[in-house]
Motif scaffolding. Structure first.
Motif, mmCIF file in Angstrom:
data_model
loop_
_atom_site.group_PDB
_atom_site.id
_atom_site.type_symbol
_atom_site.label_atom_id
_atom_site.label_comp_id
_atom_site.label_asym_id
_atom_site.label_seq_id
_atom_site.Cartn_x
_atom_site.Cartn_y
_atom_site.Cartn_z
ATOM 1 N N GLY A 195 0.785 -1.224 0.000
ATOM 2 C CA GLY A 195 0.000 0.000 0.000
ATOM 3 C C GLY A 195 0.814 1.270 0.000
ATOM 4 N N PRO A 235 -7.735 -7.020 4.006
ATOM 5 C CA PRO A 235 -7.013 -6.429 2.869
ATOM 6 C C PRO A 235 -5.850 -7.298 2.395
ATOM 7 C CG PRO A 235 -7.509 -4.738 4.486
ATOM 8 C CD PRO A 235 -7.900 -6.046 5.111
ATOM 9 N N GLU A 236 -5.111 -7.897 3.338
ATOM 10 C CA GLU A 236 -3.968 -8.736 2.963
ATOM 11 C C GLU A 236 -4.437 -9.978 2.207
ATOM 12 O OE1 GLU A 236 -4.586 -7.576 6.005
ATOM 13 O OE2 GLU A 236 -3.080 -5.975 6.015
ATOM 14 N N PHE A 238 -7.281 -10.262 0.566
ATOM 15 C CA PHE A 238 -7.800 -9.792 -0.724
ATOM 16 C C PHE A 238 -6.662 -9.601 -1.715
ATOM 17 C CE2 PHE A 238 -8.458 -6.089 -3.488
ATOM 18 C CZ PHE A 238 -9.514 -6.545 -4.252
ATOM 19 N N LEU A 239 -5.572 -8.978 -1.265
ATOM 20 C CA LEU A 239 -4.435 -8.745 -2.152
ATOM 21 C C LEU A 239 -3.803 -10.055 -2.593
ATOM 22 C CD1 LEU A 239 -2.451 -6.770 -3.497
ATOM 23 C CD2 LEU A 239 -1.103 -6.832 -1.392
ATOM 24 N N LEU A 267 -5.177 -3.577 -7.035
ATOM 25 C CA LEU A 267 -4.332 -2.786 -6.147
ATOM 26 C C LEU A 267 -5.045 -1.525 -5.657
ATOM 27 C CD1 LEU A 267 -0.884 -3.074 -7.976
ATOM 28 C CD2 LEU A 267 -1.642 -4.311 -5.942
ATOM 29 N N TYR A 270 -7.408 -2.625 -2.989
ATOM 30 C CA TYR A 270 -6.613 -3.006 -1.807
ATOM 31 C C TYR A 270 -6.172 -1.774 -1.037
ATOM 32 C CZ TYR A 270 -2.359 -3.886 0.820
ATOM 33 O OH TYR A 270 -1.407 -3.886 1.810
ATOM 34 N N ASP A 274 -7.101 -1.127 2.784
ATOM 35 C CA ASP A 274 -6.035 -1.093 3.789
ATOM 36 C C ASP A 274 -5.911 0.286 4.435
ATOM 37 O OD1 ASP A 274 -4.001 -2.614 5.099
ATOM 38 O OD2 ASP A 274 -2.491 -1.513 3.973
ATOM 39 N N TYR A 280 -12.898 -6.685 2.608
ATOM 40 C CA TYR A 280 -13.537 -6.900 1.300
ATOM 41 C C TYR A 280 -14.832 -7.673 1.442
ATOM 42 C CZ TYR A 280 -14.617 -9.160 -3.139
ATOM 43 O OH TYR A 280 -15.274 -9.627 -4.258
#
Length: 645
Positions: A195, A235-236, A238-239, A267, A270, A274, A280
């Motif tokens: 991020g 977020p992690e 999802f990424l 991205l 994300y 984040d 998500y």
């Protein structure tokens, strides 16, 4: 001159205190000395207005140094001293207190690795500047107690961005572009959060979207779906899942432009998740993607369509556990969610009642499109209930609602009429005869059948013979199916490999329009064209059973539009309004009639249940019409500029 000397002293002390280079201080001293001589010669005192006039005079006085930028900087600082008694922040130097710090070995190693990776990208002088920018940034982080890139926060990035506010835009972009590349290198090396480089890139390009940028109702829905959604991913996570999905797309052969645009969409979401500590959820992602602020700032044109596609794929991927590259993106009806509830609910109920009558979905959608036109009109008239609609409103709607043809106008009016009858049956309008206020625009007409000319047919045959590229070979097979077998474009697009019986030289398929099974012999020319396409040009990686597939991953089936595009490429100079690929089917039928083939046989080949629809092919064929012309004299018609014939 005492005030002048006092203000000059303020500027010079500021420069020395901020750690400006000695050469910069001397340049300012020289400028102010020359300016003092100029003021003394003219026997005037300095003022900001005089400084502004001095810069705007072209050409400038002989004593004025040539560098206009340096002159403007000297006068700007002097004006600050006159107006504010000090130098404001906009004049502050990038030389901060932390610039004298010594970087720890960890940060030094990261800069060294980054520069080595860019040896073939930057020149020697550029490397020195890049090292300076990265070092200054990490010194700032170190002054905040950060000893490793993994400890840097979004707040650190935002505050450093603010510290660069004194720079001109181009200088700030250069600084932040370098840091963007540096942080991206660290992120891809697993040394810093993804991020960070996304955030500084967003600030650099002024394309950041924060939660506060959304309307209040969207903000509450985003937060609610993030915390209460059925499919919640950190977020992690999802990424991680998003990058894996992109990798699978790359393995499947998707072009780089598409995968890069898809990755950027992942991205961007994300970063939003984040940065705001959100999770998500598919519904939450849908709200984010369709918001106006996201569309305007992050995505333009086709990039938004790519983002929509990858978000749909991601939702399917995390819920099903596998990737379905050929899965169709659901298409909604534009504008249907923009009408009020009192207008929308009866419309959707009417559409559902039409579906229960086993009508084709395209028919139902056409009903919705036509009724939406009517709904938008009465909303524009200020109505707030279907019960308020009267005959006057319908008359005005009939005048205001324009269509390309009378037939299209009639079709739309008839759909609205059915809806008005439905509203009466449901008690939403008390007038049982209201629908009668909406009339028809045209009586049924017959038109001359447009077919391909003999020269156009010869041009197509030449195109087929000379086809050499994969696209031309596919186009040839598509056109031959229409011209030599009379197939509709929708049937060509959905034709399956198993529909072709090579042994018996025939094709058996189910028509999309009539749902009727059709068995037709396959002419040798058609078979050769299809065989050549399958052998030479159809992608080997395609697993789709459609005969005609896309040349790009995931090599899925094509839409009916490929047929018109193929004909357009074969006949680039043909420009007949309203005549698309269906002209090949009309040409097929007309040529068979001209050759004396019985209408019943033609109806069987093209999949018609009877010969009724073939009558206008025969009765309005231009060659047959020319055999029995009518005399204008008998019809008592006048020619322009002459008497009655």
């Amino acid at each position: 001159m005492n005030e002048y000397r006092k203000n000059v002293t303020i500027v010079l002390n500021f420069l020395k205190g901020r750690g400006y280079a000695q050469s910069t201080v001397k340049n300012h001293e020289r400028f102010y000395t020359l300016l003092a001589d100029d003021l003394a010669a003219k026997d005037i005192t300095y003022s900001p207005e005089y400084g502004k006039a001095l810069l705007s005079t072209l050409p400038g006085p002989a004593w004025l140094p040539k560098s206009r930028i340096e002159n403007a900087a000297c006068i700007s600082k002097l004006d600050d001293a006159y107006i504010h008694g000090c130098i404001i922040n906009a004049q502050a130097s990038p030389r901060k207190s932390y610039s004298k710090l010594s970087l720890n070995s960890n940060f030094e190693n990261h800069i060294t690795r980054f520069l080595r990776s860019r040896e073939n990208v930057f020149t020697e002088s550029q490397i020195a500047n890049v090292k300076r920018r990265c070092s200054l940034f990490l010194k700032c982080m170190q002054s905040k107690g950060r000893m490793d890139p993994s400890e840097i926060t979004y707040g650190d990035i935002d505050s450093y961005h603010e510290e660069l506010a004194h720079l001109k835009r181009i200088s700030r972009v250069i600084e932040e572009s370098t840091l963007h590349q540096f942080l991206k290198f660290l992120a891809e090396s697993g040394k810093a959060p993804y991020g960070l480089y996304l955030r500084i890139y967003a600030l650099e390009t002024e394309c950041s979207v924060n939660l506060d940028d959304f309307p209040p109702d969207e903000q509450s829905r985003l937060i609610k779906n993030s915390s209460e959604g059925q499919v919640r991913l950190s977020p992690e996570r999802f990424l991680s899942e998003g990058l894996e999905l992109i990798r699978l797309h790359q393995e499947a052969g998707y072009v780089q432009k598409y995968t890069e645009a898809s990755k950027m969409a992942i991205l961007q979401l994300y970063l939003f998740l984040d940065y705001h500590n959100l999770w998500y959820d598919p519904d939450m992602a849908d709200i984010w993607l369709h918001s106006d602020c996201v569309k305007k700032r992050l995505f333009k044109g086709c990039s938004w369509n790519t983002a929509r596609r990858i978000m749909f794929m991601f939702s399917d991927y995390v819920t099903s556990g596998s990737v379905h590259f050929g899965k169709k993106l659901p298409r909604g009806i534009n504008g249907i969610n923009n009408i009020p509830e009192w207008c929308l609910t009866p419309l959707l109920d009417f559409a559902e009642s039409r579906r229960k009558m086993k009508l084709d979905e395209n028919t139902v959608k056409n009903d919705i499109y036509s009724i939406l036109r009517f709904c938008r009109f009465i909303i524009g008239e200020g109505l707030s209930s279907y019960g308020d609609v009267n005959g006057s409103h319908l008359a005005d709607f009939n005048l205001a609602d324009h269509h390309g043809t009378p037939e299209g106008k009639n079709a739309c009016n008839n759909r609205v009429k059915r809806f008005l009858k439905y509203l009466y049956r449901k008690g939403l309008n008390a007038n049982p005869s209201l629908y009668m206020a909406l009339g028809c625009s045209a009586a049924p007409v017959e038109t001359v059948v447009v077919v391909l000319t003999s020269s156009e047919i010869e041009e197509i045959k030449t195109f087929v013979r000379n086809a050499s590229t994969d696209l031309e070979i596919r186009d040839s097979a598509v056109i031959m199916l229409g011209l030599e077998m009379g197939m509709r474009s929708s049937d060509i697009a959905s034709l399956k490999l198993e529909n072709i019986d090579w042994k018996n030289r025939s094709i058996l398929y189910r028509q999309n329009k009539t749902d009727a099974d059709v068995w037709v012999p396959m002419p040798v020319a058609v078979g050769n064209a299809i065989f050549r396409y399958l052998k030479q040009s159809r992608p080997r990686m395609a697993v789709c059973r459609n005969v005609f597939v896309d040349f790009k991953a995931p090599f899925s089936g094509m839409s009916r539009n490929i047929c018109y595009s193929a004909l357009k490429r074969a006949l680039p100079d043909r420009d007949v309004r309203g005549s698309g690929f269906h002209v090949t089917r009309k040409t097929f039928s007309t040529n068979r009639l001209r050759n004396g083939v019985r209408p019943e046989s033609i109806a069987d080949v093209i999949g018609h249940r009877d010969t009724e629809s073939l009558k206008h092919y025969l009765s309005l064929d231009d060659e047959r019409m020319a055999v029995c012309p009518l005399s204008l004299a008998d019809l008592r018609l006048e020619m322009e500029g002459s008497d009655v014939l």
